[in-house]
Design a protein around this motif. Structure first.
Motif, PDB file in Angstrom:
ATOM      1  N   LEU A 172      11.404  -1.579  -0.501  1.00 45.11           N
ATOM      2  CA  LEU A 172      10.897  -1.634   0.874  1.00 45.11           C
ATOM      3  C   LEU A 172      11.099  -3.028   1.469  1.00 45.11           C
ATOM      4  O   LEU A 172      11.547  -3.162   2.620  1.00 45.11           O
ATOM      5  N   PHE A 173      10.781  -4.068   0.711  1.00 47.55           N
ATOM      6  CA  PHE A 173      10.962  -5.425   1.225  1.00 47.55           C
ATOM      7  C   PHE A 173      12.441  -5.765   1.422  1.00 47.55           C
ATOM      8  O   PHE A 173      12.790  -6.576   2.273  1.00 47.55           O
ATOM      9  N   ALA A 174      13.324  -5.147   0.644  1.00 50.42           N
ATOM     10  CA  ALA A 174      14.754  -5.456   0.737  1.00 50.42           C
ATOM     11  C   ALA A 174      15.469  -4.661   1.810  1.00 50.42           C
ATOM     12  O   ALA A 174      16.538  -5.073   2.269  1.00 50.42           O
TER      13      ALA A 174
ATOM     14  N   GLU B  52       0.823  -1.212   0.000  1.00 46.75           N
ATOM     15  CA  GLU B  52       0.000   0.000   0.000  1.00 46.75           C
ATOM     16  C   GLU B  52       0.856   1.260   0.000  1.00 46.75           C
ATOM     17  O   GLU B  52       0.617   2.205  -0.771  1.00 46.75           O
ATOM     18  N   ILE B  53       1.882   1.305   0.858  1.00 48.95           N
ATOM     19  CA  ILE B  53       2.753   2.477   0.935  1.00 48.95           C
ATOM     20  C   ILE B  53       3.514   2.673  -0.371  1.00 48.95           C
ATOM     21  O   ILE B  53       3.657   3.797  -0.869  1.00 48.95           O
ATOM     22  N   ALA B  54       4.016   1.571  -0.945  1.00 48.80           N
ATOM     23  CA  ALA B  54       4.750   1.671  -2.216  1.00 48.80           C
ATOM     24  C   ALA B  54       3.863   2.244  -3.307  1.00 48.80           C
ATOM     25  O   ALA B  54       4.313   3.062  -4.121  1.00 48.80           O
TER      26      ALA B  54
ATOM     27  N   LEU C 135      14.849   1.870   7.433  1.00 47.28           N
ATOM     28  CA  LEU C 135      14.550   0.444   7.538  1.00 47.28           C
ATOM     29  C   LEU C 135      15.844  -0.371   7.623  1.00 47.28           C
ATOM     30  O   LEU C 135      15.915  -1.373   8.339  1.00 47.28           O
ATOM     31  N   ALA C 136      16.873   0.054   6.894  1.00 48.07           N
ATOM     32  CA  ALA C 136      18.154  -0.640   6.940  1.00 48.07           C
ATOM     33  C   ALA C 136      18.804  -0.526   8.317  1.00 48.07           C
ATOM     34  O   ALA C 136      19.392  -1.489   8.818  1.00 48.07           O
ATOM     35  N   VAL C 137      18.689   0.637   8.936  1.00 44.73           N
ATOM     36  CA  VAL C 137      19.203   0.799  10.306  1.00 44.73           C
ATOM     37  C   VAL C 137      18.482  -0.175  11.236  1.00 44.73           C
ATOM     38  O   VAL C 137      19.090  -0.838  12.087  1.00 44.73           O
TER      39      VAL C 137
END
Length: 434
Positions: A283-285, A268-270, A338-340
Motif C-alpha cells: 500500500l505504501f509503495a 489499519e486497512i492492511a 493507487l498506482a494510477v
C-alpha cells in the motif's frame, strides 16, 4: 536510397517522444545531487513506513497515526518559509548540508528509541517534528539549486527525473520495509528500518559536499538586498499574491492532498482488510510505483503547452483513482488504482514545480520554494490528520473513498471558478525571467 536508415531514425524520434528525458544528467553537479537524493530518499522510505506502523502498534489507533501529520506540519510552517528565505541569502550548498544533518540526527533518534523499545507515542511525535524541520529547510534549498545547475530549457526534464527517481525509491523502500515487517516482529522490524535509513542517508551528505558553491547571485546596484528574516519572507509572499496561476496551482494541490491522501489509513486497512504482513508495504509503495511508471513514459510532458489544463486534469484523475482504491477489497486492485493515482500525481507535481521555477526570479526562488514546500509537504500531513480523524468517526472506507471523490470535485470546481490556471501556457525562452 534505402528506407531502412530513415525508418530507424523515425523510430528513435518516436521513442524519444515518450521515454524520459535524461539530458540533465550530462550536468555533473545535477548528476551528483540526483544520485544522492535518490539513494537517501530510498532509505527514508523505510522510516516513513516504520513510524506509522510503530505508532499504530503502540496505540492501536489511526487517529494517533494521523497526529504524525500535525507533528510534521508545524515545523514545516515555521522552517519551510524561513528555510526558503535563507536559501536566497546563504550559500545554498552550505544550507543544504546543515539541514540534512538535522534530519539525519532525528533518524538516529528513531533508531535509538527502537533499540531501547521505548514505546512512547509522544517521543515519536517529537522526533517526527525534528525530522520535518530538517526537511523543511533542505527541500526548498535543493529545489532552488536546480535552475542554477541545469539550463532553463531542461528544468522540466530535471524535475521529472527527480520525481521519477525519488518515487522509484518510494516503490522499492516500502516494499523492502514490508518484507522486513513480514519477517520480523514489529519491534525488530522498526529498528532494522531505522538503521537502513541512517546508513543510506550518508550518501546524501557525500553528494551535497561534492556540489560547487552556490552563493546568491549579485543583484543590480540599488536593488533591495534579500534577508532571511520576516521582511524577506514577506517580500516573497507579496510576489506570490500577485500571481494567480501560482496561487491556483497551490490551491488544487492542497485540495488533492488534504482530501485524498489515504496513507494514515494504510496500517489499519492492511491489517483488517488484507491480512497484515507485507500488505502494508504494498500500500505504501503503490502510489510511488505509479509515479515511476508515469515518469519513465514522460517524454511528452515538456511538449505540453496547456500546462494549466494538464495540471487540473491530473489532480482530478488522482482524486478519482484514490476514491475507487478505497472501495477495493482486493489488495492488487487497490495497488493498481493507487498506482494510477500516483502516475497522475507525478504529472501534476512536475507541472506545479516547473510553473513555479519559471515564474520566480532567482532572487526569490528560495522563498517561493519555501512556500511550495509548506504546501506540497504540509498538504499530505493535513491529509493524514483528516483521514485518521474521519476514520474514527465514519470508518476507514468512507474516509478513504469519500475523500478521493471530494478532492476530484473540488479541484474541478476551483479551476472552473478561477480560470487563470486553465489559461496558463509556459512563456517562450525570450519571456522567461532570469
Amino acid at each position: 536510397m534505402s528506407q531502412e536508415p530513415v525508418e530507424a531514425a523515425e523510430k528513435v524520434v518516436e521513442r524519444e517522444r515518450w521515454v524520459i528525458d535524461v539530458r540533465p544528467l550530462r550536468e555533473v553537479a545535477y548528476r551528483r545531487m540526483w544520485l544522492g537524493s535518490g539513494i537517501s530518499f530510498f532509505g527514508f522510505q523505510f522510516t516513513s513506513v516504520a513510524v506509522p506502523v510503530e505508532m499504530y502498534a503502540i496505540t492501536g489507533s489511526s487517529a494517533w497515526v494521523g497526529l504524525l501529520g500535525i507533528a510534521g506540519l508545524v515545523p514545516l510552517l515555521i522552517f519551510g518559509l524561513w528555510g526558503g528565505a535563507a536559501a536566497d541569502v546563504i550559500d545554498r550548498r552550505k544550507l543544504l548540508l546543515a539541514s540534512s544533518m538535522l534530519a539525519w540526527i532525528s533518524t538516529l533518534g528513531l533508531l535509538v528509541q527502537g533499540l531501547l523499545s521505548v514505546h512512547s507515542p509522544v517521543l515519536l511525535l517529537v522526533l517526527t517534528a525534528v525530522q520535518s524541520a530538517g526537511f523543511a529547510v533542505s527541500s526548498p534549498t535543493r529545489q532552488a539549486i536546480i535552475p542554477r545547475i541545469v539550463p532553463a530549457s531542461l528544468v522540466p526534464s530535471a524535475n521529472t527525473l527527480n520525481y521519477t527517481t525519488t518515487t522509484a525509491g518510494g516503490v522499492l523502500g516500502p516494499l523492502a520495509a514490508g518484507l522486513i515487517f513480514g519477517a520480523f516482529s514489529t519491534d525488530n522490524g522498526v529498528t532494522i528500518a531505522y538503521a537502513v535509513d541512517a546508513i543510506l542517508f550518508t550518501v546524501s551528505f557525500w553528494a551535497t559536499y561534492r556540489l560547487p558553491p552556490i552563493p546568491p547571485i549579485e543583484l543590480e546596484e540599488g536593488a533591495p538586498k534579500p534577508t532571511a528574516g520576516l521582511r524577506g519572507i514577506l517580500v516573497g509572499l507579496r510576489f506570490l499574491v500577485t500571481q494567480p496561476v501560482l496561487l491556483l496551482s497551490f490551491g488544487v494541490d492542497i485540495v488533492a492532498m488534504v482530501f485524498a491522501m489515504p496513507r494514515a489509513l494504510f496500517p489499519e486497512i492492511a491489517e483488517e482488510r488484507f491480512g497484515g504482513g507485507a500488505a502494508v508495504g504494498w500500500l505504501f509503495a503503490a502510489i510511488a510505483l505509479g509515479s515511476v511508471v508515469g515518469g519513465l513514459t514522460s517524454g511528452w510532458i515538456s511538449r505540453v503547452k496547456r500546462q494549466g489544463v494538464a495540471l487540473v486534469i491530473a489532480v482530478a484523475g488522482w482524486g478519482v483513482a484514490i476514491g475507487f482504491a478505497g472501495l477495493a477489497h482486493s489488495l492488487w486492485l487497490a495497488v493498481l488504482l493507487l498506482a494510477v493515482g500516483g502516475a497522475a500525481d507525478l504529472v501534476s507535481a512536475v507541472y506545479r514545480q516547473s510553473i513555479l521555477q519559471v515564474y520566480a526570479p532567482d532572487r526569490l526562488r528560495g522563498r517561493l520554494q519555501g512556500v511550495f514546500t509548506v504546501v506540497v509537504a504540509g498538504g499530505p500531513r493535513l491529509g493524514d490528520l483528516r483521514a485518521g480523524a474521519t476514520a474514527d468517526l465514519t470508518g476507514p472506507t468512507a474516509s478513504w473513498a469519500g475523500g478521493g471523490f471530494v478532492a476530484a470535485g473540488l479541484a474541478l470546481a476551483l479551476a472552473a471558478a478561477f480560470p487563470a490556471l486553465l489559461r496558463y501556457r509556459p512563456p517562450s525562452a525570450e519571456e522567461t525571467k532570469d
